[in-house]
Design an enzyme around this catalytic site. Structure first.
Site, PDB file in Angstrom:
ATOM      1  N   TRP A   1       4.626  -3.178  10.584  1.00 45.91           N
ATOM      2  CA  TRP A   1       3.464  -3.844   9.777  1.00 45.91           C
ATOM      3  C   TRP A   1       3.819  -5.362   9.715  1.00 45.91           C
ATOM      4  O   TRP A   1       4.982  -5.496   9.201  1.00 45.91           O
ATOM      5  CB  TRP A   1       3.225  -3.350   8.300  1.00 45.91           C
TER       6      TRP A   1
ATOM      7  N   ASP B   1       8.324   3.559   3.194  1.00 51.15           N
ATOM      8  CA  ASP B   1       7.291   2.979   3.040  1.00 51.15           C
ATOM      9  C   ASP B   1       6.181   3.977   3.325  1.00 51.15           C
ATOM     10  O   ASP B   1       5.740   4.263   4.184  1.00 51.15           O
ATOM     11  CB  ASP B   1       6.782   1.456   3.695  1.00 51.15           C
TER      12      ASP B   1
ATOM     13  N   LYS C   1      -5.289   3.641   0.945  1.00 58.43           N
ATOM     14  CA  LYS C   1      -5.848   4.456   1.928  1.00 58.43           C
ATOM     15  C   LYS C   1      -6.301   5.632   1.526  1.00 58.43           C
ATOM     16  O   LYS C   1      -7.574   6.141   1.755  1.00 58.43           O
ATOM     17  CB  LYS C   1      -4.809   4.493   3.292  1.00 58.43           C
TER      18      LYS C   1
END
Length: 457
Positions: free
Chosen positions: A185, A266, A302
């Site tokens: 990311w 993460d 999410k």
């Protein structure tokens, strides 16, 4: 008696004569003062004009490069084409391409609305939220939670968690390097760079196979300096969708333990990857079982659709409760000048959902539904590509997992999708599968075939 006096009259005459004699000199002096005043006023005005014309304090500030995802969204909005598609944004959409608010979230909102006050949360955040969050990550039977050896605070979603970890590293492991997978990311790089932590890459994705470069990863871990930190995606790697198998995770854990490397996970997609929260947490739990003291960033953007609520959790496993207390105190000390305290409303929603058995079961069902829709779109896209006449291999579309498909398309091919077919995605070829619907998947497949048929992936 008369007030006149000869001596007085004489003095008046002398004074008048002196005054009359001095008038030309006084007038000249007054003219000089007037001219000097005018010059002063002109100089003062000129000085003011000079100050006004001075360079701005910010004259040398350059324009910042556009965020690749936000830039795509801007181009998408400006495109008047009725059938345009935005596959760049990492946010879930239903099969009509519309944003979704989960029903469990709506129910939690009803329970939270009108209750309590709007006071600040403490710097560490909502304690109930933290308890439920780390339980979701580490498991209901976590010995470490029961022992009180996990330091944790509420954060500004996953981005905030990562930033706190980066600043914590800079403060308490100043000589350590962070190893970040290639690719990752894009914000990961900026987060650790802004925290002034030295970054190193490690191999992760293999373009030739569109899969994991497992051998390269292990080699880089073995060559890393002891005491280094490794940023690992717990599941649904962003942007590739390529995850190690559980057996591979066990080997990774073993190598990192032997090399004395710190694992920071993460975890932005727990439940959203496979539809199973336990399965999506398996990688990190393997490390815990092997005796690692890991760090973890959690996000509820999410998996609960709480994108704008900015709800996350930052946790570090510690040796004992005393160490956990000290570590958590420093977490709060870093957070205090950064944002003071975290958001109130979203944390209350998550705590309500995870704290109520019925609501939690409803959420588990809804997150599974979202994951299954994305998996179904992967299957449909692969089938449509193979039916389009394409001679290329598309098995990676279904072998990858999570929100994103790393298609293997070049930047030039992505540009053609945008200019010729009004389909928008990042130039690294990352497709947000959450934006694909049963009504658009056929057109997407045909467009991909058109731009890739003359030059293989």
């Amino acid at each position: 008696p008369s007030l006149s006096h000869p001596h007085r009259h004489g003095r008046r005459s002398c004074a008048a004569a002196a005054y009359n004699a001095s008038l030309p000199m006084l007038r000249s002096a007054a003219a000089g003062l007037s001219a000097a005043g005018s010059r002063y006023l002109r100089m003062d005005a000129a000085a003011g004009a000079s100050v006004g014309a001075a360079r701005s304090f910010w004259a040398d500030v350059p324009i910042a490069p556009k965020d690749p995802i936000l830039g795509i969204s801007e181009m998408f909005v400006k495109d008047p084409h009725p059938d345009k598609m935005n596959l760049g944004v990492g946010a879930y959409r239903d099969d009509n391409g519309k944003p979704v608010v989960l029903q469990c979230v709506r129910e939690a909102e009803k329970r939270v609305s009108g209750k309590g006050n709007m006071e600040y949360l403490p710097t560490h955040g909502n304690r109930d939220f933290i308890k439920h969050s780390i339980t979701l990550a580490f498991g209901e039977d976590s010995k470490d939670i029961k022992a009180g050896t996990i330091a944790a605070i509420q954060t500004l979603s996953g981005t905030g968690s990562c930033r706190l970890m980066a600043d914590f590293m800079h403060r308490f492991a100043p000589k350590a390097k962070v190893y970040i997978p290639v690719p990752t990311w894009s914000n990961h790089h900026t987060i650790w760079e802004d925290a002034r932590v030295e970054e190193r890459p490690f191999r992760y994705y293999k373009p030739e196979t569109r899969g994991l470069d497992f051998d390269g990863m292990i080699e880089d871990m073995k060559n890393a300096e002891p005491g280094s930190f490794f940023l690992l995606h717990a599941c649904a790697h962003n942007p590739t969708g390529v995850d190690p198998t559980l057996d591979q995770w066990r080997i990774i854990s073993k190598v990192m333990k032997e090399q004395n490397l710190f694992a920071f996970f993460d975890m932005a997609y727990q439940g959203f990857a496979s539809g199973d929260c336990e399965r999506d947490a398996a990688a990190m739990r393997i490390f815990v079982e092997d005796g690692h003291k890991v760090g973890c960033s959690q996000s509820f953007a999410k998996n609960m659709g709480l994108y704008g609520q900015r709800i996350g959790c930052f946790a570090i496993m510690c040796k004992d409760p005393d160490e956990a207390e000290r570590v958590e105190s420093q977490m709060k000390l870093i957070a205090r000048p950064m944002y003071s305290n975290p958001p109130l409303h979203g944390a209350a929603l998550v705590a309500t959902i995870l704290g109520d058995p019925a609501l939690k079961q409803q959420w588990l069902g809804e997150v599974k539904m979202m994951a299954e829709r994305i998996i179904a779109m992967r299957t449909a896209l692969r089938s449509a590509l193979e039916a389009s006449g394409s001679k290329l291999a598309w098995n990676h579309v279904t072998e990858q997992i999570g929100m994103f498909c790393y298609s293997g398309m070049s930047g030039e091919q992505v540009d053609r999708l945008r200019t010729e077919h009004h389909i928008y995605m990042t130039r690294n070829g990352r497709i947000s599968m959450a934006g694909v619907t049963s009504g658009t998947v056929g057109r997407l497949a045909n467009a991909i075939h058109e731009v890739t048929k003359l030059s293989p992936l």
